[in-house]
Design a protein around this motif. Structure first.
Motif, PDB file in Angstrom:
ATOM      1  N   ALA A  57       0.835  -1.208   0.000  1.00 37.34           N
ATOM      2  CA  ALA A  57       0.000   0.000   0.000  1.00 37.34           C
ATOM      3  C   ALA A  57       0.859   1.244   0.000  1.00 37.34           C
ATOM      4  CB  ALA A  57      -0.932  -0.011   1.207  1.00 37.34           C
ATOM      5  N   ARG A  58       1.958   1.234   0.753  1.00 32.60           N
ATOM      6  CA  ARG A  58       2.864   2.388   0.790  1.00 32.60           C
ATOM      7  C   ARG A  58       3.505   2.621  -0.582  1.00 32.60           C
ATOM      8  NH1 ARG A  58       4.104   0.440   6.041  1.00 32.60           N
ATOM      9  NH2 ARG A  58       5.904  -0.736   5.225  1.00 32.60           N
ATOM     10  N   GLU A  59       3.899   1.498  -1.195  1.00 30.12           N
ATOM     11  CA  GLU A  59       4.519   1.620  -2.523  1.00 30.12           C
ATOM     12  C   GLU A  59       3.518   2.180  -3.538  1.00 30.12           C
ATOM     13  OE1 GLU A  59       7.639   1.198  -3.359  1.00 30.12           O
ATOM     14  OE2 GLU A  59       8.169   0.670  -1.292  1.00 30.12           O
ATOM     15  N   GLU A  60       2.283   1.717  -3.414  1.00 29.26           N
ATOM     16  CA  GLU A  60       1.255   2.222  -4.324  1.00 29.26           C
ATOM     17  C   GLU A  60       1.024   3.723  -4.123  1.00 29.26           C
ATOM     18  OE1 GLU A  60      -2.238  -0.096  -3.852  1.00 29.26           O
ATOM     19  OE2 GLU A  60      -1.413  -1.877  -4.849  1.00 29.26           O
ATOM     20  N   ARG A  61       1.014   4.166  -2.861  1.00 25.72           N
ATOM     21  CA  ARG A  61       0.816   5.598  -2.570  1.00 25.72           C
ATOM     22  C   ARG A  61       1.980   6.436  -3.105  1.00 25.72           C
ATOM     23  NH1 ARG A  61      -1.292   3.541   2.343  1.00 25.72           N
ATOM     24  NH2 ARG A  61       0.721   3.930   3.402  1.00 25.72           N
ATOM     25  N   LYS A  62       3.174   5.870  -2.920  1.00 29.38           N
ATOM     26  CA  LYS A  62       4.339   6.587  -3.439  1.00 29.38           C
ATOM     27  C   LYS A  62       4.256   6.731  -4.951  1.00 29.38           C
ATOM     28  CE  LYS A  62       7.721   5.298   0.106  1.00 29.38           C
ATOM     29  NZ  LYS A  62       8.983   4.541   0.346  1.00 29.38           N
ATOM     30  N   ALA A  63       3.878   5.588  -5.567  1.00 30.05           N
ATOM     31  CA  ALA A  63       3.766   5.621  -7.047  1.00 30.05           C
ATOM     32  C   ALA A  63       2.681   6.601  -7.483  1.00 30.05           C
ATOM     33  CB  ALA A  63       3.458   4.200  -7.560  1.00 30.05           C
ATOM     34  N   ALA A  64       1.589   6.651  -6.737  1.00 30.37           N
ATOM     35  CA  ALA A  64       0.494   7.563  -7.093  1.00 30.37           C
ATOM     36  C   ALA A  64       0.929   9.012  -6.928  1.00 30.37           C
ATOM     37  CB  ALA A  64      -0.725   7.266  -6.232  1.00 30.37           C
ATOM     38  N   ARG A  65       1.668   9.344  -5.850  1.00 30.79           N
ATOM     39  CA  ARG A  65       2.129  10.713  -5.618  1.00 30.79           C
ATOM     40  C   ARG A  65       3.125  11.135  -6.704  1.00 30.79           C
ATOM     41  NH1 ARG A  65       1.957   9.150  -0.088  1.00 30.79           N
ATOM     42  NH2 ARG A  65       4.217   8.653  -0.136  1.00 30.79           N
ATOM     43  N   LYS A  66       3.976  10.152  -7.042  1.00 29.09           N
ATOM     44  CA  LYS A  66       4.961  10.449  -8.081  1.00 29.09           C
ATOM     45  C   LYS A  66       4.276  10.719  -9.421  1.00 29.09           C
ATOM     46  CE  LYS A  66       9.180   8.614 -10.141  1.00 29.09           C
ATOM     47  NZ  LYS A  66      10.124   7.465 -10.170  1.00 29.09           N
ATOM     48  N   ALA A  67       3.269   9.888  -9.700  1.00 25.44           N
ATOM     49  CA  ALA A  67       2.522  10.091 -10.963  1.00 25.44           C
ATOM     50  C   ALA A  67       1.799  11.431 -10.943  1.00 25.44           C
ATOM     51  CB  ALA A  67       1.545   8.941 -11.153  1.00 25.44           C
ATOM     52  N   ALA A  68       1.273  11.818  -9.779  1.00 24.31           N
ATOM     53  CA  ALA A  68       0.561  13.088  -9.672  1.00 24.31           C
ATOM     54  C   ALA A  68       1.516  14.266  -9.890  1.00 24.31           C
ATOM     55  CB  ALA A  68      -0.121  13.193  -8.315  1.00 24.31           C
ATOM     56  N   ARG A  69       2.727  14.198  -9.328  1.00 25.62           N
ATOM     57  CA  ARG A  69       3.715  15.267  -9.496  1.00 25.62           C
ATOM     58  C   ARG A  69       4.132  15.400 -10.965  1.00 25.62           C
ATOM     59  NH1 ARG A  69       5.770  13.270  -4.547  1.00 25.62           N
ATOM     60  NH2 ARG A  69       7.371  12.060  -5.695  1.00 25.62           N
ATOM     61  N   SER A  70       4.308  14.218 -11.557  1.00 26.31           N
ATOM     62  CA  SER A  70       4.693  14.240 -12.977  1.00 26.31           C
ATOM     63  C   SER A  70       3.596  14.868 -13.826  1.00 26.31           C
ATOM     64  CB  SER A  70       4.980  12.808 -13.463  1.00 26.31           C
ATOM     65  OG  SER A  70       6.086  12.263 -12.775  1.00 26.31           O
ATOM     66  N   ALA A  71       2.348  14.561 -13.491  1.00 26.02           N
ATOM     67  CA  ALA A  71       1.224  15.115 -14.262  1.00 26.02           C
ATOM     68  C   ALA A  71       1.144  16.612 -14.080  1.00 26.02           C
ATOM     69  CB  ALA A  71      -0.078  14.451 -13.814  1.00 26.02           C
ATOM     70  N   ARG A  72       1.405  17.126 -12.863  1.00 24.79           N
ATOM     71  CA  ARG A  72       1.356  18.569 -12.621  1.00 24.79           C
ATOM     72  C   ARG A  72       2.470  19.293 -13.397  1.00 24.79           C
ATOM     73  NH1 ARG A  72       0.020  16.949  -7.303  1.00 24.79           N
ATOM     74  NH2 ARG A  72       2.226  17.226  -6.662  1.00 24.79           N
ATOM     75  N   LYS A  73       3.643  18.659 -13.417  1.00 25.41           N
ATOM     76  CA  LYS A  73       4.745  19.265 -14.150  1.00 25.41           C
ATOM     77  C   LYS A  73       4.432  19.349 -15.662  1.00 25.41           C
ATOM     78  CE  LYS A  73       8.483  17.900 -11.052  1.00 25.41           C
ATOM     79  NZ  LYS A  73       9.709  17.066 -10.915  1.00 25.41           N
ATOM     80  N   GLU A  74       3.880  18.317 -16.174  1.00 27.91           N
ATOM     81  CA  GLU A  74       3.533  18.301 -17.569  1.00 27.91           C
ATOM     82  C   GLU A  74       2.476  19.372 -17.876  1.00 27.91           C
ATOM     83  OE1 GLU A  74       4.861  16.669 -20.077  1.00 27.91           O
ATOM     84  OE2 GLU A  74       6.286  15.652 -18.739  1.00 27.91           O
ATOM     85  N   ALA A  75       1.513  19.493 -16.948  1.00 27.61           N
ATOM     86  CA  ALA A  75       0.458  20.481 -17.136  1.00 27.61           C
ATOM     87  C   ALA A  75       1.017  21.903 -17.078  1.00 27.61           C
ATOM     88  CB  ALA A  75      -0.618  20.294 -16.092  1.00 27.61           C
ATOM     89  N   HIS A  76       1.998  22.099 -16.192  1.00 30.02           N
ATOM     90  CA  HIS A  76       2.618  23.401 -16.042  1.00 30.02           C
ATOM     91  C   HIS A  76       3.394  23.795 -17.315  1.00 30.02           C
ATOM     92  CE1 HIS A  76       4.262  26.867 -13.993  1.00 30.02           C
ATOM     93  NE2 HIS A  76       5.497  26.478 -14.361  1.00 30.02           N
ATOM     94  N   LYS A  77       4.097  22.841 -17.845  1.00 30.16           N
ATOM     95  CA  LYS A  77       4.865  23.082 -19.050  1.00 30.16           C
ATOM     96  C   LYS A  77       3.940  23.418 -20.223  1.00 30.16           C
ATOM     97  CE  LYS A  77       8.829  20.159 -17.978  1.00 30.16           C
ATOM     98  NZ  LYS A  77       9.604  18.946 -18.361  1.00 30.16           N
ATOM     99  N   ALA A  78       2.880  22.711 -20.267  1.00 27.71           N
ATOM    100  CA  ALA A  78       1.922  22.917 -21.363  1.00 27.71           C
ATOM    101  C   ALA A  78       1.304  24.312 -21.288  1.00 27.71           C
ATOM    102  CB  ALA A  78       0.837  21.844 -21.341  1.00 27.71           C
TER     103      ALA A  78
END
Length: 201
Positions: free
Chosen positions: A179-200
């Motif tokens: 569960a911790r690994e899944e949360r970490k992966a989800a947070r990482k995916a969320a950060r990556s998505a925000r960065k992509e959105a910011h760049k766009a």
């Protein structure tokens, strides 16, 4: 059959069985003489005919002798039969005039042949004592084995419970880690998505 009783049962059994077989061929005159002696110890025997007494005493001795020789007959039963039979002989000896000396116990020359049968009484009582002691010992050993089995079963049950708890804890720990690994992966995916959105933007 207890091994400790084996010598006694073989010797007494062979002796009494042979005696009983021999009495099957007694003449009526000899049977009547033996009956008169036997009636001194067991008065009810006097009511039998010589032929009936011959069959009775012969089959009694054959039965007692066979009981000693048959391994499946328990020691206490063989000892009881031999003790009762020999006690009857000794009762006849003590109550027959001329078989004992003046003290009524020590054998006279005529009573020695019957008095020696006291060894069969000793043998029968020895079988009874041995059977009782061995039975008690076997019961104690069996009880100890049962207690030991119960104790072992309890220990196995406790070990199984502990093992199940340990396994359950491992499963929970693995689930928590996943569960911790899944949360970490989800947070990482969320950060990556925000960065992509910011760049766009």
């Amino acid at each position: 059959m207890s091994l400790a009783q084996l010598p006694l049962r073989l010797t007494t059994g062979a002796f009494v069985l042979n005696s009983g077989i021999g009495k099957l061929s007694l003449s009526d005159e000899d049977a009547e003489g033996l009956q008169q002696m036997a009636a001194n110890g067991v008065p009810v025997l006097a009511d039998m005919s010589p032929a009936a007494f011959r069959r009775f005493i012969a089959f009694t001795e054959i039965g007692v002798g066979a009981a000693q020789l048959i391994p499946k007959v328990p020691g206490w039963l063989a000892g009881t039969a031999l003790s009762a039979f020999s006690a009857g002989l000794l009762n006849m000896y003590l109550n027959t005039p001329g078989m004992t000396q003046e003290d009524g116990v020590r054998p006279s020359s005529d009573g020695t042949a019957v008095a020696k049968d006291v060894w069969m009484l000793g043998a029968g009582l020895s079988m009874l004592v041995d059977s009782t002691v061995n039975t008690t010992s076997r019961r104690k050993k069996a009880a100890k084995r049962r207690v030991s089995k119960i104790h072992d079963a309890k220990e196995q049950k406790v070990e199984a419970i502990h093992s199940a708890r340990d396994e359950q804890q491992k499963v929970l720990q693995n689930a928590a880690e996943a569960a911790r690994e899944e949360r970490k992966a989800a947070r990482k995916a969320a950060r990556s998505a925000r960065k992509e959105a910011h760049k766009a933007a």
